[in-house]
Write a protein that holds these residues in place. Structure first.
Motif, PDB file in Angstrom:
ATOM      1  N   SER A 177       0.824  -1.219   0.000  1.00 24.68           N
ATOM      2  CA  SER A 177       0.000   0.000   0.000  1.00 24.68           C
ATOM      3  C   SER A 177       0.855   1.265   0.000  1.00 24.68           C
ATOM      4  CB  SER A 177      -0.938  -0.027   1.224  1.00 24.68           C
ATOM      5  OG  SER A 177      -0.179  -0.215   2.390  1.00 24.68           O
ATOM      6  N   TRP A 179       1.465   5.520   1.001  1.00 20.45           N
ATOM      7  CA  TRP A 179       1.433   6.245   2.280  1.00 20.45           C
ATOM      8  C   TRP A 179       0.250   7.197   2.358  1.00 20.45           C
ATOM      9  CZ3 TRP A 179       1.100  11.368   1.759  1.00 20.45           C
ATOM     10  CH2 TRP A 179       1.458  11.889   0.511  1.00 20.45           C
ATOM     11  N   LYS A 203       2.493  -5.174   3.519  1.00 15.15           N
ATOM     12  CA  LYS A 203       3.659  -4.301   3.582  1.00 15.15           C
ATOM     13  C   LYS A 203       3.189  -2.862   3.410  1.00 15.15           C
ATOM     14  CE  LYS A 203       6.591  -2.537   0.747  1.00 15.15           C
ATOM     15  NZ  LYS A 203       6.711  -1.324   1.565  1.00 15.15           N
ATOM     16  N   GLY A 240      10.363  -6.091  -1.849  1.00 25.44           N
ATOM     17  CA  GLY A 240       9.223  -5.983  -2.771  1.00 25.44           C
ATOM     18  C   GLY A 240       9.174  -7.116  -3.787  1.00 25.44           C
ATOM     19  N   THR A 255      -1.478  -0.793  -4.404  1.00 28.21           N
ATOM     20  CA  THR A 255      -1.847   0.573  -4.778  1.00 28.21           C
ATOM     21  C   THR A 255      -0.600   1.431  -4.617  1.00 28.21           C
ATOM     22  OG1 THR A 255      -4.120   0.288  -4.053  1.00 28.21           O
ATOM     23  CG2 THR A 255      -3.377   2.535  -4.317  1.00 28.21           C
ATOM     24  N   GLY A 256      -0.302   2.224  -5.639  1.00 28.81           N
ATOM     25  CA  GLY A 256       0.874   3.092  -5.585  1.00 28.81           C
ATOM     26  C   GLY A 256       1.165   3.637  -6.968  1.00 28.81           C
ATOM     27  N   SER A 257       2.422   3.880  -7.230  1.00 31.71           N
ATOM     28  CA  SER A 257       2.793   4.549  -8.491  1.00 31.71           C
ATOM     29  C   SER A 257       2.740   3.604  -9.686  1.00 31.71           C
ATOM     30  CB  SER A 257       4.205   5.114  -8.357  1.00 31.71           C
ATOM     31  OG  SER A 257       5.108   4.040  -8.145  1.00 31.71           O
ATOM     32  N   MET A 285      -3.000   2.497  -9.686  1.00 25.98           N
ATOM     33  CA  MET A 285      -1.772   3.277  -9.837  1.00 25.98           C
ATOM     34  C   MET A 285      -2.050   4.790  -9.968  1.00 25.98           C
ATOM     35  SD  MET A 285       0.205   0.378 -12.072  1.00 25.98           S
ATOM     36  CE  MET A 285      -0.412   0.767 -13.676  1.00 25.98           C
ATOM     37  N   GLY A 286      -1.164   5.494 -10.609  1.00 25.28           N
ATOM     38  CA  GLY A 286      -1.205   6.957 -10.598  1.00 25.28           C
ATOM     39  C   GLY A 286      -2.226   7.583 -11.529  1.00 25.28           C
ATOM     40  N   CYS A 318      -4.482  10.397  -5.503  1.00 27.87           N
ATOM     41  CA  CYS A 318      -4.348   9.895  -6.878  1.00 27.87           C
ATOM     42  C   CYS A 318      -5.415  10.518  -7.763  1.00 27.87           C
ATOM     43  CB  CYS A 318      -4.470   8.387  -6.881  1.00 27.87           C
ATOM     44  SG  CYS A 318      -6.000   7.821  -6.166  1.00 27.87           S
ATOM     45  N   GLU A 415       2.792  12.697 -13.854  1.00 30.08           N
ATOM     46  CA  GLU A 415       2.169  12.838 -12.529  1.00 30.08           C
ATOM     47  C   GLU A 415       3.126  13.588 -11.598  1.00 30.08           C
ATOM     48  OE1 GLU A 415       1.568   9.414  -9.861  1.00 30.08           O
ATOM     49  OE2 GLU A 415      -0.432  10.174  -9.423  1.00 30.08           O
TER      50      GLU A 415
HETATM   51  N1  LIG Z   1      -5.217   4.492  -8.041  1.00 27.57           N
HETATM   52  C1  LIG Z   1      -5.358   4.581  -6.736  1.00 27.57           C
HETATM   53  O1  LIG Z   1      -6.368   4.183  -6.165  1.00 27.57           O
HETATM   54  C2  LIG Z   1      -4.257   5.206  -5.915  1.00 27.57           C
HETATM   55  C3  LIG Z   1      -4.514   5.522  -4.574  1.00 27.57           C
HETATM   56  C4  LIG Z   1      -3.495   6.107  -3.819  1.00 27.57           C
HETATM   57  C5  LIG Z   1      -2.268   6.376  -4.381  1.00 27.57           C
HETATM   58  N2  LIG Z   1      -2.057   6.074  -5.690  1.00 27.57           N
HETATM   59  C6  LIG Z   1      -0.753   6.388  -6.315  1.00 27.57           C
HETATM   60  O2  LIG Z   1       0.302   6.066  -5.412  1.00 27.57           O
HETATM   61  C7  LIG Z   1       1.425   6.903  -5.636  1.00 27.57           C
HETATM   62  C8  LIG Z   1       1.875   7.534  -4.328  1.00 27.57           C
HETATM   63  O3  LIG Z   1       2.114   6.558  -3.360  1.00 27.57           O
HETATM   64  P1  LIG Z   1       3.587   6.018  -3.023  1.00 27.57           P
HETATM   65  O4  LIG Z   1       4.564   7.127  -3.161  1.00 27.57           O
HETATM   66  O5  LIG Z   1       3.510   5.329  -1.722  1.00 27.57           O
HETATM   67  O6  LIG Z   1       3.793   4.981  -4.211  1.00 27.57           O
HETATM   68  P2  LIG Z   1       5.001   3.956  -4.468  1.00 27.57           P
HETATM   69  O7  LIG Z   1       4.679   3.221  -5.720  1.00 27.57           O
HETATM   70  O8  LIG Z   1       6.306   4.625  -4.386  1.00 27.57           O
HETATM   71  O9  LIG Z   1       4.935   2.935  -3.233  1.00 27.57           O
HETATM   72  C9  LIG Z   1       3.801   2.153  -2.977  1.00 27.57           C
HETATM   73  C10 LIG Z   1       4.219   0.922  -2.209  1.00 27.57           C
HETATM   74  O10 LIG Z   1       5.013   0.087  -3.047  1.00 27.57           O
HETATM   75  C11 LIG Z   1       6.158  -0.340  -2.323  1.00 27.57           C
HETATM   76  N3  LIG Z   1       7.199  -0.751  -3.267  1.00 27.57           N
HETATM   77  C12 LIG Z   1       8.195  -0.002  -3.795  1.00 27.57           C
HETATM   78  N4  LIG Z   1       8.933  -0.777  -4.637  1.00 27.57           N
HETATM   79  C13 LIG Z   1       8.387  -2.007  -4.654  1.00 27.57           C
HETATM   80  C14 LIG Z   1       8.674  -3.217  -5.341  1.00 27.57           C
HETATM   81  N5  LIG Z   1       9.695  -3.336  -6.192  1.00 27.57           N
HETATM   82  N6  LIG Z   1       7.892  -4.291  -5.108  1.00 27.57           N
HETATM   83  C15 LIG Z   1       6.843  -4.218  -4.262  1.00 27.57           C
HETATM   84  N7  LIG Z   1       6.519  -3.088  -3.584  1.00 27.57           N
HETATM   85  C16 LIG Z   1       7.284  -1.996  -3.777  1.00 27.57           C
HETATM   86  C17 LIG Z   1       6.458   0.846  -1.438  1.00 27.57           C
HETATM   87  O11 LIG Z   1       7.319   0.483  -0.392  1.00 27.57           O
HETATM   88  C18 LIG Z   1       5.064   1.213  -0.977  1.00 27.57           C
HETATM   89  O12 LIG Z   1       4.642   0.378   0.078  1.00 27.57           O
HETATM   90  C19 LIG Z   1       0.947   7.941  -6.644  1.00 27.57           C
HETATM   91  O13 LIG Z   1       1.392   7.580  -7.916  1.00 27.57           O
HETATM   92  C20 LIG Z   1      -0.567   7.849  -6.540  1.00 27.57           C
HETATM   93  O14 LIG Z   1      -1.248   8.299  -7.693  1.00 27.57           O
HETATM   94  C21 LIG Z   1      -3.001   5.485  -6.451  1.00 27.57           C
END
Ligand SMILES: NC(=O)c1ccc[n+]([C@@H]2O[C@H](COP(=O)([O-])OP(=O)(O)OC[C@H]3O[C@@H](n4cnc5c(N)ncnc54)[C@H](O)[C@@H]3O)[C@@H](O)[C@H]2O)c1
Ligand SMILES: N[C@@H](CCC=O)C(=O)O
Length: 516
Positions: A177, A179, A203, A240, A255-257, A285-286, A318, A415
């Protein structure tokens, strides 16, 4: 049928008694400063030498330390979850519902302290934190409702055989997830796994591991067996790939980038030695979300909606708007109005703890990246508001409006995930839709217009997972606006829905010939 479901209602912080309660909760959280939060592996608490400092983005103070999971410990956690699955997958839906209802009650009981930790770790204000807590309650209550319907299985055409088609759990999930919604995105992943009879290793982000820990504690108190949810914070680059590629991992909920989501998708597709299934990946994602303002829009309302979407929580949703695409004949008027809104927000900037409307961005890395985009934007257009920032005490960036941005500019396509708005001028509604759809993302979008024809066209032609009209592009409410994006914004798994839960289950079709 959605009977029996009601969205949770946010705390009214204008009431003195609620204000006192959250202030008391901040005191309690500060008194815990520097505490160490262990890993939870198969129900066992494990302290590690290596720690992750959770740092307040508002003050740079250390709030506490999460233990950092190694590959060996992650392996232990996934193996323990695999063992726990054998029992939990056989637990009745009734029992799963019982403990999750208890979890919802505990979340309400602990609402102020959970809000306080969220404010301190993520930098959001009180209302945003409590809104997130409501979303988490809605996830629990909606998933509990859906599972009781899904338990009935698929309706089949009657035959003279004895037939049924039932949803069954699939195995060990890995939850990864971000932050920015450290409670509801992290917690939603846990609850969706647990309610469907799966076990989960989660995680959280290294930027907000304490809220996550507190939620896992509530899961245990609620009666979810301790080995069903493992808590394994750790660096993405260290563990990861390992947890995604593990042969016992059955699904990954991320959920993340975009960069990390795509990497996870690729790594999950590789078949590890001993792996007996194709892994499922849910990846949200983003975004590079746009709001179109046409010549017939109520410009004041549009400017308010754009500013709110672009700047609240410092543009770190996001769903945040980072492109305003405005018809030429109302362009100047719109820019003037949006600047007024930005000025009002700037006037109420401060820490989340002080409940300012706008707070800090999450960390030094985000601060550097956003301010770098501001400098790029300065060359690509004209900064008409903000463009100023300081990391002297916390990571503060003023709401920034940049006009005269061309459609191919970097700040019109990448983004930024910060309080920066690119304002793009277009000559026609056709061009507006074309610009809106030009990025690789497709998460949220909005249109301000009083022209029926434009609204109807956008309903068909604007390609995003969450499309709004004459309102902001943020703040989706569970089961009112199912949330998830298209294209490089993700796999479009709409959170809060019954469809979402089916990502974590198999359908088993069972037939018995009664004539033998
Ligand atoms: N679409 C949605 O619903 C949604 C919701 C919230 C945030 N987001 C997106 O999330 C991003 C911001 O959050 P962030 O900075 O925490 O994102 P991030 O992608 O940097 O990190 C997300 C998670 O992935 C983990 N991670 C990093 N490298 C990894 C790997 N190789 N394998 C597995 N896990 C790994 C990180 O430690 C963290 O827990 C923005 O791009 C935002 O648009 C999307
Ligand atoms: N669901 C939230 C955004 C979550 C992502 O950061 C919204 O609709 O604003």
């Amino acid at each position: 049928m959605l009977t029996g479901f009601k969205n949770a209602v946010e705390v009214d912080f204008t009431l003195e008694e609620n204000k006192k309660k959250i202030e008391e909760a901040f005191k309690q959280a500060h008194a815990e400063a520097g505490a160490v939060y262990p890993l939870i592996i198969g129900g066992k608490k494990v302290e590690t030498e290596k720690k992750i400092a959770s740092v307040s983005p508002a003050t740079k103070e250390v709030l506490g330390y999460a233990c950092s999971c190694s590959k060996e410990q992650a392996d232990e956690a996934i193996k323990a979850s695999y063992e726990a699955f054998k029992k939990w997958s056989l637990t009745s839906v009734e029992e799963r519902v019982r403990v999750l209802r208890r979890l919802a009650a505990l979340l309400i009981e602990n609402r102020f302290i959970m809000d306080a930790w969220n404010v301190l770790e993520s930098g959001k204000n009180w209302g945003e934190a409590d809104g997130e807590l409501c979303e988490q309650l809605d996830f629990i209550n909606s998933y509990v409702m859906h599972i009781q319907n899904l338990e009935k299985g698929k309706e089949l055409v009657p035959t003279d055989e004895l037939t049924k088609c039932v949803y069954i759990p699939i195995g060990v999930g890995v939850a990864v997830s971000p932050w920015n919604f450290p409670l509801s995105l992290f917690g939603g992943m846990i609850v969706s796994a647990v309610v469907t009879g799966n076990t989960i290793c989660c995680k959280p982000s290294s930027d907000a591991p304490i809220v996550a820990y507190k939620f896992v504690e509530l899961c245990q108190k609620a009666g979810i067996p301790a080995d069903v949810v493992s808590y394994i914070p750790g660096s993405g680059s260290e563990i990861g790939d390992f947890i995604v590629e593990h042969p016992l991992t059955r699904f990954v909920n991320f959920t993340g980038s975009k960069a990390v989501g795509c990497r996870i998708n690729e790594h999950a597709a590789k078949i590890a030695d001993g792996q007996r299934w194709i892994k499922r990946v849910v990846a949200e994602m983003g975004g590079k979300n746009a709001i179109i303002v046409d010549s017939t829009a109520d410009i004041k309302k549009a400017a308010n909606g754009v500013a709110s979407s672009a700047f609240t929580f410092q543009g770190q949703k996001c769903s945040a708007c980072s492109r305003a695409i405005v018809l030429a004949d109302v362009y100047d008027e719109f820019v003037d109005e949006v600047v007024k809104c930005a000025a009002e927000l700037k006037a109420n900037q401060g820490s989340g703890e002080s409940n300012a409307t706008m707070g800090p961005v999450i960390n030094q890395g985000a601060y550097n990246s956003i301010t770098n985009y501001i400098e790029i934007g300065r060359k690509e257009g004209n900064v008409v508001f903000g463009g100023t920032y300081s990391d002297a005490e916390g990571y503060y960036i003023d709401p920034t409006v940049i006009r005269d941005i061309k459609r191919d500019a970097r700040i019109a396509n990448e983004e930024i995930f910060g309080p920066v708005l690119a304002v793009i001028k277009v000559d026609s509604f056709d061009e507006a839709l074309d610009v809106a759809n030009q990025t690789e993302y497709g998460l949220t979008g909005s249109v301000y217009s009083e022209t029926r024809e434009n609204i109807q066209r956008a309903k068909v032609e604007f390609q995003v997972g969450n499309l709004y009209f004459n309102r902001k592009s943020t703040a989706a409410v569970v089961l009112q606006h199912p949330f998830g994006g298209f294209n490089m914004s993700g796999t479009d798994a709409k959170t809060g829905t019954a469809d979402y839960l089916t990502n974590f289950m198999n359908l088993k079709s069972i037939t018995e010939d009664l004539n033998s």
